[in-house]
Design an enzyme around this catalytic site. Sequence first.
Site, mmCIF file in Angstrom:
data_model
loop_
_atom_site.group_PDB
_atom_site.id
_atom_site.type_symbol
_atom_site.label_atom_id
_atom_site.label_comp_id
_atom_site.label_asym_id
_atom_site.label_seq_id
_atom_site.Cartn_x
_atom_site.Cartn_y
_atom_site.Cartn_z
ATOM 1 N N HIS A 1 60.343 110.681 64.531
ATOM 2 C CA HIS A 1 60.560 110.427 63.107
ATOM 3 C C HIS A 1 61.647 109.370 62.884
ATOM 4 O O HIS A 1 61.728 108.798 61.789
ATOM 5 C CB HIS A 1 60.981 111.707 62.394
ATOM 6 C CG HIS A 1 59.854 112.456 61.757
ATOM 7 N ND1 HIS A 1 58.917 111.854 60.940
ATOM 8 C CD2 HIS A 1 59.528 113.778 61.778
ATOM 9 C CE1 HIS A 1 58.073 112.760 60.502
ATOM 10 N NE2 HIS A 1 58.408 113.934 60.998
ATOM 11 N N GLU B 1 64.801 118.579 52.898
ATOM 12 C CA GLU B 1 63.409 118.206 52.629
ATOM 13 C C GLU B 1 62.661 119.428 52.099
ATOM 14 O O GLU B 1 62.770 120.511 52.683
ATOM 15 C CB GLU B 1 62.718 117.702 53.893
ATOM 16 C CG GLU B 1 61.351 117.147 53.582
ATOM 17 C CD GLU B 1 60.650 116.523 54.799
ATOM 18 O OE1 GLU B 1 59.516 116.068 54.649
ATOM 19 O OE2 GLU B 1 61.252 116.506 55.888
ATOM 20 N N HIS C 1 58.506 115.209 68.340
ATOM 21 C CA HIS C 1 58.098 114.924 66.963
ATOM 22 C C HIS C 1 59.298 114.523 66.110
ATOM 23 O O HIS C 1 59.264 113.492 65.420
ATOM 24 C CB HIS C 1 57.420 116.164 66.371
ATOM 25 C CG HIS C 1 56.973 115.997 64.956
ATOM 26 N ND1 HIS C 1 55.697 115.619 64.630
ATOM 27 C CD2 HIS C 1 57.628 116.157 63.783
ATOM 28 C CE1 HIS C 1 55.588 115.544 63.307
ATOM 29 N NE2 HIS C 1 56.753 115.873 62.775
ATOM 30 N N GLU C 2 60.353 115.322 66.156
ATOM 31 C CA GLU C 2 61.507 115.025 65.307
ATOM 32 C C GLU C 2 62.207 113.749 65.755
ATOM 33 O O GLU C 2 62.695 112.969 64.924
ATOM 34 C CB GLU C 2 62.485 116.203 65.293
ATOM 35 C CG GLU C 2 61.873 117.532 64.883
ATOM 36 C CD GLU C 2 61.117 117.487 63.557
ATOM 37 O OE1 GLU C 2 61.430 116.655 62.696
ATOM 38 O OE2 GLU C 2 60.182 118.301 63.385
ATOM 39 N N GLY D 1 59.976 124.389 61.277
ATOM 40 C CA GLY D 1 60.178 124.331 62.713
ATOM 41 C C GLY D 1 61.421 123.539 63.060
ATOM 42 O O GLY D 1 62.219 123.930 63.908
ATOM 43 N N ALA D 2 61.577 122.398 62.382
ATOM 44 C CA ALA D 2 62.723 121.529 62.628
ATOM 45 C C ALA D 2 62.755 120.473 61.540
ATOM 46 O O ALA D 2 61.821 120.335 60.752
ATOM 47 C CB ALA D 2 62.630 120.880 64.008
ATOM 48 N N MET D 3 63.844 119.691 61.511
ATOM 49 C CA MET D 3 64.017 118.672 60.490
ATOM 50 C C MET D 3 64.634 117.427 61.103
ATOM 51 O O MET D 3 65.607 117.514 61.844
ATOM 52 C CB MET D 3 64.908 119.221 59.369
ATOM 53 C CG MET D 3 65.165 118.244 58.253
ATOM 54 S SD MET D 3 63.632 117.726 57.448
ATOM 55 C CE MET D 3 64.099 116.097 56.905
ATOM 56 N N GLU D 4 64.062 116.273 60.747
ATOM 57 C CA GLU D 4 64.370 115.009 61.410
ATOM 58 C C GLU D 4 65.545 114.248 60.818
ATOM 59 O O GLU D 4 65.634 113.030 60.973
ATOM 60 C CB GLU D 4 63.135 114.100 61.377
ATOM 61 C CG GLU D 4 62.778 113.521 59.995
ATOM 62 C CD GLU D 4 61.784 114.352 59.219
ATOM 63 O OE1 GLU D 4 61.144 113.815 58.304
ATOM 64 O OE2 GLU D 4 61.634 115.547 59.541
#
Length: 880
Positions: free
Chosen positions: A308, A128, A304-305, A268-271
Amino acid sequence: MRTDTGHVFKLTDYKPTDFVVERIDLTFELDPKATIVVSRVILHRREGVGTDVPLVLDGDELTLDSLLIDGMEIDASLYDATPDSLTIRELPESAPFEITVTTTLSPETNTKLMGLYRTSGVYCTQCESEGFRRITYFYDRPDVLTVYTVTIIAAKDDAKHLLSNGNFLGGGNYDEGRHFAAWFDPHPKPAYLFALVGGDLGLVEDTFTTMSGREVALKIYVEHGKEPRAAYAMDALKRSMKWDEDVYGREYDLDIFQIVAVSDFNMGAMENKGLNVFNDKYVLADPETAADADYANIEAIIAHEYFHNWTGNRITCRDWFQLCLKEGLTVYRDHAFSADQRSAPVKRIAEIRLLKAHQFPEDAGPLAHPVRPETYREINNFYTATVYEKGSEVVRMIRTILGVEDFRKGMDLYFERHDGDAATIEDFLACFAEASGRDLKQFALWYSQAGTPSVSVSSEWNETKKTFKVTLEQSLAPTPGQSRKALMHIPLAYGLILPDGTEFEGQPTGGEASDGVFHLTKRKQTFSFSNVPGRPVVSINRGFSAPVNIAMEQSPEDLAHISRHESDGVARWQALNDYATRHLVAASRLARDGRNLMPAGDLADVLIATAKDDTLEPAFRAQALALPAESDIAREIGSNIDPDAIHTAREAVLAEVARAGQEVFTTLAASAPKGAYSPDAAAAGQRALAGISMSYASIAEATAERAKAAFNAADNMTVLAQALQVLAHQFPGSDETREALETFRTRYADNPLVLDKWYSIQAMAPGAETCERVEELLASPVFDHTNPNRMRSLVGAFTAGNPTGFNRADGAGYRLLARQVVEIDGRNPQLAARLLTAMRSWRSLEPGRQEQARLALLSIRDAGKLSADVSDIVERMLAA
């Protein structure tokens, strides 16, 4: 490097792809310098597309090794392959057909950390927003959803864990010395959600039983030896899964959910569907190495992730203009989760602080843009506080307008209607309009108009008639590209607090109001109340129901009345914060003009009374004692800002409050919980109150002894970092501080995440000399310039968190940032562009600093070959 072509993407230009992707099969033969990727894609023409229309696929720094159509080589005259695209002409008329593309990548030298790269011996992807095109030629856009089968082949040393999206199909020996693993994701997804990880990692495992009784395997992969520090992340994941079932009825849909923590990551992170990749900062925690804020962040970002999975994965966005549809909505969901897990008022106060510190300045400066932009040059630059945080506030306002029941109906309809879709904001709003019967056309302007609305509030009390009127008037200043604004629908929660502290419950006339909310839909509206027994005090925008600036003349007595009697904790804090802000703004102006500051006695009395009020949560009292930051004061002043004057005024007020409440603060400084550390909200709140009280007590005592004693005795990272910050910020030249800094550095020399705290604490130490200290640290041979966390911990902390040091009158801070941005841009444009946004408010400074900032921006612009990311930011900053 993909350089800036000047191309502007427009929302109005959207059209579907000419070809439909039915499936993609990927094979990776992993090698640090020469990974071979074979992409087999099945496609057919979209209905109505002629046979003369070529297939055009995206690329980024790619070299085509081979191209097959239906398994056969084609003449080179029938295709054009460049690093940025692959165009194929005269495709088979029959449908479907198959193209097979082979590319070779060098993960080891991919410093952009986009696409496939290698970090600490682990292969990792980040796709992303447009990273998949760095792996193979493909339709790299969010509206192309298809199913993926992935086969990963690797040498034995890299093959302990070979992971991708979906469910595991199987694996084993591929040939002599190599192993393979195959994965299939049954849920169609866009390319940006593709993920691959390969390497030798430690593993933490657990299971979760869904509401329908399915058992899901949970796996968290970390570097060897760090497995115990993933326990809290696993617990947060299980709580997130249960919460999404309970609150939204959303059940997880694969057999396995995996998280991988890596040390080099731009975000921070990826879903990624079923395989989340995290910056290890947001996975690893134990009492010795992680502070309370780290635990809270891990909990929120894990949630959060995971959330998603439905708001972003099962339903994705049609195009990148709709980015807020997945991000703003999911931020809203993770905020609600954290509010349920912790103190809802304290969590909301933290959200408001973040919004005002980052999104309000964005809205007021040259980088202003709507929650849903209508144009962009570089999409990476729109992962902003406006899209995320303001996007969340817009969803919150929908809930406020519709009420809890209709909001849930709208969400249920959205999940039902658009599962498997690439949706738009219009699709989202239509579900709420249909579920509630409410017209949301005017409200939709929140998505299309940039800027923070202002609402002026006035009131009129008639003692004889026992009537009370509240008049609201809205305005919205011009922003880049939007000079004229339409009237907004602004929901403002309110309360009328009577002289005896109770709340008046009568309903107003003259405008729409429901459930304690004024609905401001016109330029100016008056709401009238009858039979009011005594003059009330208006508490407006309770809970921060709308992200607006409120202009209202309230006396110190009225603010004190709200702070004593308001039932809404957020509004109570807001009254205290407004009271403090008003005083600090006035004091800053006096300091700028070289005049004596006025006493802060009344403010000190209110803060001290709040500090010792045991009926209030410790975490709330800690928030109340945290005076508005220097950046908050600057935002309220608005123009001709002198950061040194603001710092002088704030320090003077802190000292006066500290001296007046020394006895109270000395007592509270010793109130941290004893015994084994717990990261729960209650214990964290006690430590927060003790920590800020230690700071006040140290100021009053004018000695580093208290903080150094706390540092020496600390048995957890929260207290240790609190004490080190007091030492470094209040007593920078003391022997105690030098000793503590060296002790901390030595103790955590082998722990990069903890050492990042050491860098940040020093970078944010106020004072002009900090700039030289940052330069010194940057020049150290042990400083890792390639790691995003390390650069953010030092350069990011200095530029975004040290107004006096960064905004030095001689421009040294701006020149430091300019040099770093140009240097970083060559290897990691995303990181460079995000660091550069620290200068977004440069035009609000006093003229001398403005000129220094302008010269620094020009030096970046004129530095030569810039990435699209940095070029876009610097040109917008200079053009506005």
